[in-house]
Write a protein that holds these residues in place. Structure first.
Motif, PDB file in Angstrom:
ATOM      1  N   LYS A 178       0.706  -1.008   0.065  1.00 48.48           N
ATOM      2  CA  LYS A 178       0.105  -0.112  -0.024  1.00 48.48           C
ATOM      3  C   LYS A 178       0.996   1.163   0.012  1.00 48.48           C
ATOM      4  O   LYS A 178       0.581   2.240  -0.656  1.00 48.48           O
ATOM      5  CB  LYS A 178      -0.828   0.129   1.345  1.00 48.48           C
ATOM      6  N   GLN A 179       1.943   1.177   0.675  1.00 46.17           N
ATOM      7  CA  GLN A 179       2.870   2.500   0.881  1.00 46.17           C
ATOM      8  C   GLN A 179       3.484   2.643  -0.473  1.00 46.17           C
ATOM      9  O   GLN A 179       3.735   3.912  -0.927  1.00 46.17           O
ATOM     10  CB  GLN A 179       3.899   2.171   1.871  1.00 46.17           C
ATOM     11  N   LEU A 180       3.859   1.550  -1.218  1.00 54.03           N
ATOM     12  CA  LEU A 180       4.620   1.728  -2.460  1.00 54.03           C
ATOM     13  C   LEU A 180       3.642   2.296  -3.488  1.00 54.03           C
ATOM     14  O   LEU A 180       3.892   3.338  -4.231  1.00 54.03           O
ATOM     15  CB  LEU A 180       4.972   0.520  -3.088  1.00 54.03           C
ATOM     16  N   ILE A 181       2.386   1.968  -3.497  1.00 52.51           N
ATOM     17  CA  ILE A 181       1.328   2.518  -4.303  1.00 52.51           C
ATOM     18  C   ILE A 181       1.234   4.095  -4.023  1.00 52.51           C
ATOM     19  O   ILE A 181       1.111   4.932  -4.878  1.00 52.51           O
ATOM     20  CB  ILE A 181      -0.041   1.649  -4.473  1.00 52.51           C
ATOM     21  N   LEU A 182       0.980   4.264  -2.772  1.00 50.45           N
ATOM     22  CA  LEU A 182       0.670   5.926  -2.383  1.00 50.45           C
ATOM     23  C   LEU A 182       1.865   6.643  -2.521  1.00 50.45           C
ATOM     24  O   LEU A 182       1.435   7.945  -2.908  1.00 50.45           O
ATOM     25  CB  LEU A 182       0.090   5.544  -0.747  1.00 50.45           C
ATOM     26  N   ALA A 183       2.949   6.432  -2.387  1.00 52.08           N
ATOM     27  CA  ALA A 183       4.066   7.162  -2.301  1.00 52.08           C
ATOM     28  C   ALA A 183       4.231   7.529  -4.085  1.00 52.08           C
ATOM     29  O   ALA A 183       4.538   8.482  -4.392  1.00 52.08           O
ATOM     30  CB  ALA A 183       5.412   6.414  -2.014  1.00 52.08           C
TER      31      ALA A 183
END
Ligand SMILES: C[S@@+](CC[C@H](N)C(=O)[O-])C[C@H]1O[C@@H](n2cnc3c(N)ncnc32)[C@H](O)[C@@H]1O
Length: 256
Positions: A178-183
């Motif tokens: 999720k963090q990679l997509i949001l970033a």
């Protein structure tokens, strides 16, 4: 198989992480899959190219275009972009020799091997830390950015790597994904020029009778931007991955 082995050893990819974590092998397998699925993937490539040309029309000036996730280059209308823009920057973690030969035909096209997440070096040694990337944000000549079939791919190899090599739990993997997509979304929003996001929004698996078996969200439950146009991509035709199943993804275009 021999050809794929040769591609691996003759690759000029400089990023050691790309080889170690499996991105180079994945790029080689994907090129072979694209050849086998030429017909169904060809339609998807054409749709991507048309969407990029529509995005290009929205760019008031045409100094530099930045394409993130350029990969094989098959989904990029390279000749037209090269004629329209002063500079075309194509970015991916890995470029195979086939992409290099295509790019060489244009004086104003540059291939840049770069980790778009700017987090892989740490993830590779077992540190699940994700930063907001910074590359090209200070380049005021960028009038168009295209994120091309990339965002939903960003978590796949890193999460698998951490689970296989560093005893990362499913829950930790889910957070990192999720963090990679949001970033990446946040990064795209920081550019001043036009930004076009092309990405799959949904995957649907069918059995050989055409009955739906499974539907999944490639965005790891992160809300994706509004889609202004979409199409079906037969990603795995019957017989490609299994004789009993095939998969169709819905690909959507957003302007941020
Ligand atoms: C589904 S492919 C699409 C590539 C290309 N648009 C095409 O269709 O050939 C996803 C691409 O994302 C690239 N990629 C994955 N993670 C990356 C990262 N962290 N930085 C840069 N590129 C990455 C892969 O190497 C691959 O070329």
């Amino acid at each position: 198989m021999l050809k794929e082995l040769w591609q691996y050893v003759s690759s000029t990819t400089e990023n050691p992480v790309a080889k170690k974590m499996g991105f180079l092998s994945e790029a080689i397998s994907m090129e072979a899959r694209a050849k086998r699925c030429k017909q169904s993937w060809g339609v998807h490539y054409q749709n991507c190219q048309k969407a990029i040309l529509r995005a290009s029309q929205r760019a008031v000036q045409k100094r530099t275009v930045l394409v993130l996730g350029a990969g094989s280059l098959h989904d990029i209308p390279l000749g037209i972009l090269s004629a329209q823009f002063d500079k075309v920057l194509l970015v991916d973690l890995v470029f195979l020799n086939s992409a290099r030969s295509i790019a060489q035909q244009f004086d104003n096209v540059a291939l840049i091997e770069h980790d778009i997440t700017e987090s892989l070096e740490r993830i590779c040694i077992g540190l699940p830390v994700v930063d907001t990337p910074m590359a090209w944000l200070d380049d005021s000549s960028i009038d168009l950015v295209v994120s091309l079939n990339l965002i939903t791919q960003l978590p796949l190899i890193p999460v698998r790597w951490l689970m296989e090599h560093f005893e990362c739990s499913e829950q930790e993997g889910d957070i990192l994904g999720k963090q990679l997509i949001l970033a990446h979304l946040l990064y795209l929003q920081l550019f001043n020029g036009e930004v076009c996001l092309i990405a799959d929004r949904e995957g649907i698996e069918f059995d050989s009778d055409g009955s739906e078996v499974e539907r999944f969200d490639p965005w790891w439950d992160i809300e994706s931007p509004q889609v202004i146009e979409s199409w079906q991509w037969e990603l795995m035709p019957l017989g490609e991955h299994s004789r009993h199943r095939y998969q169709i993804n819905r690909v959507g275009v957003s302007f941020l």
